[in-house]
Design a protein around this motif. Structure first.
Motif, PDB file in Angstrom:
ATOM      1  N   GLN A   9      -1.538   7.702   6.819  1.00 39.64           N
ATOM      2  CA  GLN A   9      -2.228   8.795   7.499  1.00 39.64           C
ATOM      3  C   GLN A   9      -3.728   8.500   7.515  1.00 39.64           C
ATOM      4  OE1 GLN A   9      -2.931  12.872   5.719  1.00 39.64           O
ATOM      5  NE2 GLN A   9      -1.325  13.392   7.210  1.00 39.64           N
ATOM      6  N   LEU A  10      -4.355   8.718   8.678  1.00 38.22           N
ATOM      7  CA  LEU A  10      -5.801   8.524   8.832  1.00 38.22           C
ATOM      8  C   LEU A  10      -6.453   9.874   9.103  1.00 38.22           C
ATOM      9  CD1 LEU A  10      -5.988   5.402  11.212  1.00 38.22           C
ATOM     10  CD2 LEU A  10      -6.225   5.432   8.731  1.00 38.22           C
ATOM     11  N   ALA A  11      -7.610  10.088   8.518  1.00 34.26           N
ATOM     12  CA  ALA A  11      -8.384  11.304   8.776  1.00 34.26           C
ATOM     13  C   ALA A  11      -9.836  10.898   9.025  1.00 34.26           C
ATOM     14  CB  ALA A  11      -8.292  12.269   7.604  1.00 34.26           C
ATOM     15  N   VAL A  12     -10.426  11.459  10.077  1.00 33.92           N
ATOM     16  CA  VAL A  12     -11.812  11.160  10.438  1.00 33.92           C
ATOM     17  C   VAL A  12     -12.567  12.475  10.597  1.00 33.92           C
ATOM     18  CG1 VAL A  12     -13.342  10.103  12.144  1.00 33.92           C
ATOM     19  CG2 VAL A  12     -11.151   9.040  11.623  1.00 33.92           C
TER      20      VAL A  12
ATOM     21  N   ARG B  35       7.524   7.452  -2.143  1.00 34.20           N
ATOM     22  CA  ARG B  35       8.565   8.157  -2.877  1.00 34.20           C
ATOM     23  C   ARG B  35       9.106   7.203  -3.941  1.00 34.20           C
ATOM     24  NH1 ARG B  35      13.109  10.798   0.672  1.00 34.20           N
ATOM     25  NH2 ARG B  35      11.273  12.021   1.245  1.00 34.20           N
ATOM     26  N   LEU B  36       9.040   7.623  -5.187  1.00 32.92           N
ATOM     27  CA  LEU B  36       9.479   6.762  -6.288  1.00 32.92           C
ATOM     28  C   LEU B  36      10.894   7.119  -6.722  1.00 32.92           C
ATOM     29  CD1 LEU B  36       6.228   6.756  -8.460  1.00 32.92           C
ATOM     30  CD2 LEU B  36       6.938   5.113  -6.711  1.00 32.92           C
ATOM     31  N   PRO B  37      11.666   6.126  -7.162  1.00 30.84           N
ATOM     32  CA  PRO B  37      13.064   6.369  -7.574  1.00 30.84           C
ATOM     33  C   PRO B  37      13.159   6.958  -8.984  1.00 30.84           C
ATOM     34  CG  PRO B  37      12.556   4.050  -7.812  1.00 30.84           C
ATOM     35  CD  PRO B  37      11.338   4.687  -7.198  1.00 30.84           C
ATOM     36  N   LEU B  38      12.314   7.934  -9.267  1.00 31.09           N
ATOM     37  CA  LEU B  38      12.307   8.565 -10.590  1.00 31.09           C
ATOM     38  C   LEU B  38      12.731  10.026 -10.508  1.00 31.09           C
ATOM     39  CD1 LEU B  38       8.889   7.154 -11.883  1.00 31.09           C
ATOM     40  CD2 LEU B  38      11.181   6.247 -12.327  1.00 31.09           C
ATOM     41  N   GLY B  39      13.147  10.447  -9.343  1.00 34.80           N
ATOM     42  CA  GLY B  39      13.517  11.849  -9.124  1.00 34.80           C
ATOM     43  C   GLY B  39      13.163  12.239  -7.707  1.00 34.80           C
ATOM     44  N   ASP B  40      13.803  13.293  -7.207  1.00 35.05           N
ATOM     45  CA  ASP B  40      13.622  13.686  -5.815  1.00 35.05           C
ATOM     46  C   ASP B  40      12.190  14.101  -5.487  1.00 35.05           C
ATOM     47  OD1 ASP B  40      16.253  13.174  -5.336  1.00 35.05           O
ATOM     48  OD2 ASP B  40      16.920  15.251  -5.583  1.00 35.05           O
ATOM     49  N   ASN B  41      11.471  14.646  -6.433  1.00 33.47           N
ATOM     50  CA  ASN B  41      10.135  15.152  -6.179  1.00 33.47           C
ATOM     51  C   ASN B  41       9.016  14.241  -6.679  1.00 33.47           C
ATOM     52  OD1 ASN B  41      11.112  17.525  -4.987  1.00 33.47           O
ATOM     53  ND2 ASN B  41      11.450  18.435  -7.000  1.00 33.47           N
ATOM     54  N   THR B  42       9.362  13.036  -7.098  1.00 30.78           N
ATOM     55  CA  THR B  42       8.348  12.127  -7.633  1.00 30.78           C
ATOM     56  C   THR B  42       7.655  11.385  -6.492  1.00 30.78           C
ATOM     57  OG1 THR B  42       9.673  11.816  -9.634  1.00 30.78           O
ATOM     58  CG2 THR B  42       7.906  10.244  -9.227  1.00 30.78           C
ATOM     59  N   ARG B  43       6.335  11.527  -6.434  1.00 28.43           N
ATOM     60  CA  ARG B  43       5.553  10.894  -5.369  1.00 28.43           C
ATOM     61  C   ARG B  43       4.345  10.179  -5.973  1.00 28.43           C
ATOM     62  NH1 ARG B  43       9.386  12.676  -3.239  1.00 28.43           N
ATOM     63  NH2 ARG B  43       9.615  13.831  -1.258  1.00 28.43           N
ATOM     64  N   LEU B  44       3.967   9.085  -5.331  1.00 29.92           N
ATOM     65  CA  LEU B  44       2.740   8.370  -5.672  1.00 29.92           C
ATOM     66  C   LEU B  44       1.871   8.362  -4.423  1.00 29.92           C
ATOM     67  CD1 LEU B  44       1.124   6.604  -7.699  1.00 29.92           C
ATOM     68  CD2 LEU B  44       2.228   4.614  -6.632  1.00 29.92           C
ATOM     69  N   GLU B  45       0.665   8.876  -4.554  1.00 27.85           N
ATOM     70  CA  GLU B  45      -0.249   8.914  -3.416  1.00 27.85           C
ATOM     71  C   GLU B  45      -1.416   7.972  -3.669  1.00 27.85           C
ATOM     72  OE1 GLU B  45      -3.483  12.016  -1.642  1.00 27.85           O
ATOM     73  OE2 GLU B  45      -1.442  12.807  -1.920  1.00 27.85           O
ATOM     74  N   VAL B  46      -1.657   7.099  -2.692  1.00 22.13           N
ATOM     75  CA  VAL B  46      -2.778   6.165  -2.749  1.00 22.13           C
ATOM     76  C   VAL B  46      -3.751   6.572  -1.652  1.00 22.13           C
ATOM     77  CG1 VAL B  46      -3.497   3.763  -2.541  1.00 22.13           C
ATOM     78  CG2 VAL B  46      -1.313   4.321  -3.615  1.00 22.13           C
ATOM     79  N   ARG B  47      -5.036   6.658  -1.989  1.00 15.13           N
ATOM     80  CA  ARG B  47      -6.022   7.177  -1.040  1.00 15.13           C
ATOM     81  C   ARG B  47      -7.314   6.361  -1.123  1.00 15.13           C
ATOM     82  NH1 ARG B  47      -6.304  12.234   1.390  1.00 15.13           N
ATOM     83  NH2 ARG B  47      -8.397  12.909   2.009  1.00 15.13           N
ATOM     84  N   ALA B  48      -7.869   6.041   0.040  1.00 16.33           N
ATOM     85  CA  ALA B  48      -9.178   5.390   0.129  1.00 16.33           C
ATOM     86  C   ALA B  48     -10.052   6.238   1.041  1.00 16.33           C
ATOM     87  CB  ALA B  48      -9.045   3.978   0.677  1.00 16.33           C
ATOM     88  N   GLU B  49     -11.264   6.531   0.589  1.00 20.79           N
ATOM     89  CA  GLU B  49     -12.186   7.364   1.365  1.00 20.79           C
ATOM     90  C   GLU B  49     -13.513   6.632   1.516  1.00 20.79           C
ATOM     91  OE1 GLU B  49     -10.661  11.793  -0.004  1.00 20.79           O
ATOM     92  OE2 GLU B  49     -12.114  10.711  -1.262  1.00 20.79           O
TER      93      GLU B  49
ATOM     94  N   VAL C 199     -20.065   9.785   9.981  1.00 25.64           N
ATOM     95  CA  VAL C 199     -18.615   9.732  10.168  1.00 25.64           C
ATOM     96  C   VAL C 199     -17.980   9.351   8.842  1.00 25.64           C
ATOM     97  CG1 VAL C 199     -16.692   8.626  11.365  1.00 25.64           C
ATOM     98  CG2 VAL C 199     -18.821   9.083  12.598  1.00 25.64           C
ATOM     99  N   ASP C 200     -17.037  10.181   8.390  1.00 23.92           N
ATOM    100  CA  ASP C 200     -16.290   9.913   7.158  1.00 23.92           C
ATOM    101  C   ASP C 200     -14.856   9.550   7.528  1.00 23.92           C
ATOM    102  OD1 ASP C 200     -18.580  10.729   5.761  1.00 23.92           O
ATOM    103  OD2 ASP C 200     -17.905  12.802   5.720  1.00 23.92           O
ATOM    104  N   LEU C 201     -14.246   8.681   6.724  1.00 24.25           N
ATOM    105  CA  LEU C 201     -12.893   8.201   6.994  1.00 24.25           C
ATOM    106  C   LEU C 201     -12.060   8.261   5.726  1.00 24.25           C
ATOM    107  CD1 LEU C 201     -10.826   6.631   8.848  1.00 24.25           C
ATOM    108  CD2 LEU C 201     -11.838   4.538   7.928  1.00 24.25           C
ATOM    109  N   ALA C 202     -10.808   8.696   5.874  1.00 29.68           N
ATOM    110  CA  ALA C 202      -9.867   8.703   4.746  1.00 29.68           C
ATOM    111  C   ALA C 202      -8.555   8.073   5.206  1.00 29.68           C
ATOM    112  CB  ALA C 202      -9.631  10.119   4.247  1.00 29.68           C
ATOM    113  N   VAL C 203      -8.011   7.207   4.362  1.00 28.39           N
ATOM    114  CA  VAL C 203      -6.708   6.574   4.617  1.00 28.39           C
ATOM    115  C   VAL C 203      -5.839   6.859   3.404  1.00 28.39           C
ATOM    116  CG1 VAL C 203      -5.503   4.411   5.070  1.00 28.39           C
ATOM    117  CG2 VAL C 203      -7.838   4.719   5.908  1.00 28.39           C
ATOM    118  N   GLN C 204      -4.633   7.383   3.655  1.00 29.52           N
ATOM    119  CA  GLN C 204      -3.771   7.689   2.517  1.00 29.52           C
ATOM    120  C   GLN C 204      -2.318   7.398   2.844  1.00 29.52           C
ATOM    121  OE1 GLN C 204      -4.012  11.805   1.459  1.00 29.52           O
ATOM    122  NE2 GLN C 204      -2.754  12.497   3.150  1.00 29.52           N
ATOM    123  N   LYS C 205      -1.550   7.165   1.771  1.00 27.94           N
ATOM    124  CA  LYS C 205      -0.110   6.925   1.905  1.00 27.94           C
ATOM    125  C   LYS C 205       0.599   7.502   0.697  1.00 27.94           C
ATOM    126  CE  LYS C 205       3.446   3.349   2.236  1.00 27.94           C
ATOM    127  NZ  LYS C 205       4.309   4.204   3.051  1.00 27.94           N
ATOM    128  N   ARG C 206       1.742   8.134   0.959  1.00 33.83           N
ATOM    129  CA  ARG C 206       2.565   8.678  -0.110  1.00 33.83           C
ATOM    130  C   ARG C 206       3.823   7.827  -0.253  1.00 33.83           C
ATOM    131  NH1 ARG C 206       0.688  13.282   2.581  1.00 33.83           N
ATOM    132  NH2 ARG C 206      -0.583  14.662   1.277  1.00 33.83           N
TER     133      ARG C 206
END
Length: 197
Positions: free
Chosen positions: A45-48, A141-155, A132-139
């Motif tokens: 996902q990109l945000a500007v 899904r980890l195999p540790l449970g249905d609700n386990t997420r890892l989010e990586v973000r660069a701003e 101008v500000d920019l954000a790039v992120q990705k979530r």
């Protein structure tokens, strides 16, 4: 006194765009990607955010000679005498310059017997601000449970590394009157990782 407030912002245009990149499983491109390819390439996902505002306000002042600093004169909100000169012309000089942004010839310092001129608060403005500000992120899904997420973000703030100048020196008694010696922050980048269960 009647004058422009320091909080006055006559121009402020902020534009924000968020884009889910259509790459990865069930997306427009690489819709049939395998688990590994989808984990690496899909779900980004990109945000500007673009911000354009008017410059900071400047109050034209001067520093009186010692004999003009008489006690008992009405104080301003800071509890100190606020000496302002007379304005006799267009205050703006070369607004494309950092050394002559204000016109010194448009300022006249009053005499000792009548130290307060007609300059008002926040009478001029510094250069406009654009960033101008920019954000790039990705979530992930980890195999540790249905609700386990890892989010990586660069701003990246001020991603284009635009030079935004601060307000010019407004003290007519200073040799640096009308010059700009400061800037807002250059490009700044930060990384973040968040794990949620």
């Amino acid at each position: 006194e009647f004058a422009t407030s320091g909080y006055n912002q006559p121009h402020n245009m902020t534009t924000s765009v968020v884009w889910d990149v259509p790459v990865g499983r069930d997306k427009r491109w690489l819709g049939g990607a395998g688990a590994f390819a989808d984990a690496v390439l899909g779900g980004w996902q990109l945000a500007v955010i673009s911000t354009l505002t008017a410059g900071d306000p400047v109050t034209i002042t001067y520093t009186p000679v010692a004999q003009a600093q008489v006690s008992g004169i009405t104080a301003d909100f800071r509890g100190a005498n606020n000496y302002r000169p007379n304005i006799i012309g267009d205050l703006y000089g070369d607004t494309d310059s950092t050394t002559g942004y204000l016109n010194r010839a448009a300022v006249q310092i009053p005499g000792v017997s009548s130290p307060f001129g007609d300059a008002t608060r926040n009478q001029v403005r510094g250069p406009k601000f654009w960033q101008v500000d920019l954000a790039v992120q990705k979530r992930f899904r980890l195999p540790l449970g249905d609700n386990t997420r890892l989010e990586v973000r660069a701003e990246a703030f001020n991603v284009l590394n635009q030079t935004n100048f601060r307000a010019p020196n407004g003290n007519a008694s200073s040799n640096a009157f009308g010059t700009i010696t400061g800037t807002f922050d250059p490009r700044q980048v930060q990384l973040g990782v968040r794990l949620s269960f």
